[in-house]
Design a protein around this motif. Sequence first.
Motif, PDB file in Angstrom:
ATOM      1  N   ASN A 124      -7.350 -11.770  -0.637  1.00 48.10           N
ATOM      2  CA  ASN A 124      -7.183 -10.520   0.116  1.00 48.10           C
ATOM      3  C   ASN A 124      -5.863 -10.502   0.872  1.00 48.10           C
ATOM      4  O   ASN A 124      -5.668  -9.683   1.759  1.00 48.10           O
ATOM      5  CB  ASN A 124      -8.346 -10.310   1.098  1.00 48.10           C
ATOM      6  CG  ASN A 124      -8.371  -8.887   1.654  1.00 48.10           C
ATOM      7  OD1 ASN A 124      -7.952  -7.939   0.990  1.00 48.10           O
ATOM      8  ND2 ASN A 124      -8.848  -8.740   2.879  1.00 48.10           N
ATOM      9  N   SER A 134      -4.622  -9.565   6.285  1.00 47.45           N
ATOM     10  CA  SER A 134      -5.597  -9.029   5.336  1.00 47.45           C
ATOM     11  C   SER A 134      -5.128  -7.682   4.800  1.00 47.45           C
ATOM     12  O   SER A 134      -4.708  -6.815   5.562  1.00 47.45           O
ATOM     13  CB  SER A 134      -6.959  -8.869   6.011  1.00 47.45           C
ATOM     14  OG  SER A 134      -7.465 -10.119   6.421  1.00 47.45           O
ATOM     15  N   THR A 135      -5.243  -7.521   3.489  1.00 45.14           N
ATOM     16  CA  THR A 135      -4.778  -6.291   2.846  1.00 45.14           C
ATOM     17  C   THR A 135      -5.805  -5.175   2.953  1.00 45.14           C
ATOM     18  O   THR A 135      -5.458  -4.025   3.248  1.00 45.14           O
ATOM     19  CB  THR A 135      -4.472  -6.560   1.370  1.00 45.14           C
ATOM     20  OG1 THR A 135      -3.517  -7.621   1.271  1.00 45.14           O
ATOM     21  CG2 THR A 135      -3.929  -5.319   0.686  1.00 45.14           C
ATOM     22  N   GLY A 176      -1.588  -3.116  -4.797  1.00 46.58           N
ATOM     23  CA  GLY A 176      -2.772  -2.845  -3.988  1.00 46.58           C
ATOM     24  C   GLY A 176      -3.629  -1.741  -4.577  1.00 46.58           C
ATOM     25  O   GLY A 176      -4.864  -1.851  -4.631  1.00 46.58           O
ATOM     26  N   SER A 219       3.441 -12.201   4.090  1.00 41.62           N
ATOM     27  CA  SER A 219       2.278 -11.340   3.920  1.00 41.62           C
ATOM     28  C   SER A 219       2.159 -10.455   5.148  1.00 41.62           C
ATOM     29  O   SER A 219       2.936 -10.561   6.093  1.00 41.62           O
ATOM     30  CB  SER A 219       1.005 -12.178   3.729  1.00 41.62           C
ATOM     31  OG  SER A 219       0.513 -12.623   4.979  1.00 41.62           O
ATOM     32  N   ILE A 267      -3.733  -2.587   5.708  1.00 37.25           N
ATOM     33  CA  ILE A 267      -2.304  -2.460   5.929  1.00 37.25           C
ATOM     34  C   ILE A 267      -1.929  -0.983   5.966  1.00 37.25           C
ATOM     35  O   ILE A 267      -2.337  -0.195   5.096  1.00 37.25           O
ATOM     36  CB  ILE A 267      -1.506  -3.161   4.807  1.00 37.25           C
ATOM     37  CG1 ILE A 267      -1.801  -4.663   4.804  1.00 37.25           C
ATOM     38  CG2 ILE A 267      -0.006  -2.924   4.964  1.00 37.25           C
ATOM     39  CD1 ILE A 267      -1.161  -5.394   3.622  1.00 37.25           C
ATOM     40  N   LEU A 299      -1.930  -9.853   0.283  1.00 37.69           N
ATOM     41  CA  LEU A 299      -0.874  -9.332  -0.572  1.00 37.69           C
ATOM     42  C   LEU A 299       0.437  -9.952  -0.104  1.00 37.69           C
ATOM     43  O   LEU A 299       0.796  -9.838   1.074  1.00 37.69           O
ATOM     44  CB  LEU A 299      -0.832  -7.811  -0.438  1.00 37.69           C
ATOM     45  CG  LEU A 299       0.178  -7.008  -1.245  1.00 37.69           C
ATOM     46  CD1 LEU A 299      -0.048  -7.191  -2.735  1.00 37.69           C
ATOM     47  CD2 LEU A 299       0.060  -5.526  -0.874  1.00 37.69           C
ATOM     48  N   TRP A 301      -7.624   0.327   2.608  1.00 36.60           N
ATOM     49  CA  TRP A 301      -6.453  -0.404   3.075  1.00 36.60           C
ATOM     50  C   TRP A 301      -6.597  -0.773   4.550  1.00 36.60           C
ATOM     51  O   TRP A 301      -7.013   0.054   5.368  1.00 36.60           O
ATOM     52  CB  TRP A 301      -5.193   0.444   2.914  1.00 36.60           C
ATOM     53  CG  TRP A 301      -4.633   0.517   1.534  1.00 36.60           C
ATOM     54  CD1 TRP A 301      -4.930   1.453   0.583  1.00 36.60           C
ATOM     55  CD2 TRP A 301      -3.655  -0.347   0.958  1.00 36.60           C
ATOM     56  NE1 TRP A 301      -4.194   1.219  -0.549  1.00 36.60           N
ATOM     57  CE2 TRP A 301      -3.392   0.121  -0.348  1.00 36.60           C
ATOM     58  CE3 TRP A 301      -2.957  -1.466   1.420  1.00 36.60           C
ATOM     59  CZ2 TRP A 301      -2.489  -0.488  -1.205  1.00 36.60           C
ATOM     60  CZ3 TRP A 301      -2.053  -2.080   0.579  1.00 36.60           C
ATOM     61  CH2 TRP A 301      -1.815  -1.611  -0.715  1.00 36.60           C
ATOM     62  N   GLU A 344       2.601  -1.804  -2.836  1.00 34.41           N
ATOM     63  CA  GLU A 344       1.592  -0.750  -2.759  1.00 34.41           C
ATOM     64  C   GLU A 344       0.969  -0.496  -4.126  1.00 34.41           C
ATOM     65  O   GLU A 344      -0.243  -0.256  -4.232  1.00 34.41           O
ATOM     66  CB  GLU A 344       2.205   0.529  -2.199  1.00 34.41           C
ATOM     67  CG  GLU A 344       1.166   1.597  -1.917  1.00 34.41           C
ATOM     68  CD  GLU A 344       1.717   2.795  -1.162  1.00 34.41           C
ATOM     69  OE1 GLU A 344       0.907   3.581  -0.648  1.00 34.41           O
ATOM     70  OE2 GLU A 344       2.961   2.948  -1.087  1.00 34.41           O
ATOM     71  N   ASN A 398       1.552  -5.569  10.034  1.00 39.29           N
ATOM     72  CA  ASN A 398       0.463  -4.944   9.281  1.00 39.29           C
ATOM     73  C   ASN A 398       0.948  -3.633   8.672  1.00 39.29           C
ATOM     74  O   ASN A 398       0.281  -2.620   8.749  1.00 39.29           O
ATOM     75  CB  ASN A 398      -0.719  -4.686  10.235  1.00 39.29           C
ATOM     76  CG  ASN A 398      -1.986  -4.321   9.502  1.00 39.29           C
ATOM     77  OD1 ASN A 398      -2.335  -4.928   8.502  1.00 39.29           O
ATOM     78  ND2 ASN A 398      -2.680  -3.308   9.992  1.00 39.29           N
TER      79      ASN A 398
END
Length: 308
Positions: free
Chosen positions: A265, A218-219, A282, A215, A301, A267, A299, A279, A63
């Motif tokens: 959702n 969840s982002t 995002g 991945s 992450i 990334l 965020w 980033e 994460n």
Amino acid sequence: MIYDLPAVRGTLTPQKDLSALTWLRVGGPADWLFQPADAEDLSAFLAALGPDVPVFPMGVGSNLIVRDGGLRAVVIRLSQRGFGQIEVNGLEVTAGAAALDGRVATTAAAAGVDLTFLRTIPGSIGGAVRMNAGCYGSYTADVFVSAQAVLRDGTLVTLNADDLRFAYRQSSVPDGAVITSVTLRGVSGDADALATRMQEQLAKRDATQPTKDRSAGSTFRNPAGFSSTGRADDVHDLKAWKVIDDAGLRGARRGGAQMSEKHSNFLINTGGATAADLEGLGEEVRKKVYDSSGITLEWEIMRVGDPT
């Protein structure tokens, strides 16, 4: 940066490339990576380490985006060998902080203890406490009993739920503290039925999420709902993927980064993405969602380190 580091029984590695330690496979080097042999080794190291030396506790990197310039810090990463053990005592399960969430769930289920919500959550159980990880309406806070940790000054402590002040996707672990083990309490269940439930959860996850892609889960956090008084509460019926879709950003790209076509959702690194690509995409999504709906996505992450 040059640090005066104390002797250890574990492993100290200078200029460690962190990209191989994150699920997104991006990021620059840490000044040092410390992998302690055990909690006592970690405690002695932190006690002797100058208080001005920055430290960053790192889980399995599930994460996390480490920026391309790397981390000017001593990164502390617990190993499976020293911190991956799992013990079941009645309905309580105690796991080293490096134990993977999925393995905690399956070990507990085999002993007739229901912690099945952890099965599909990426990462380690120490990270699950830090993030109050959850799935299927259950959260780590719901089953949390206590955690053992080493504070930045080397003190070994026990943290309870009041210390951690769990909230949606977060907790209040003290700055610089490293969680070393976690005790959870589940409810009794039939081992075969729990195993079947976890297989169904895995099938559902694989059908709806890009589990074959690089991945970090969840982002963005799901936006908070609002109570009848108009104040934000802990209701998360509005989903991040929905507002991303509504802004027309499913499949959006920047360099090697993409918002997944399968689940918007997520990334993902399609190959060759930099941390700046990920980033940057995002942040572009956050801006366009705000422009489209007035909702500010937060965020989920963690992003750390220097851009260059």
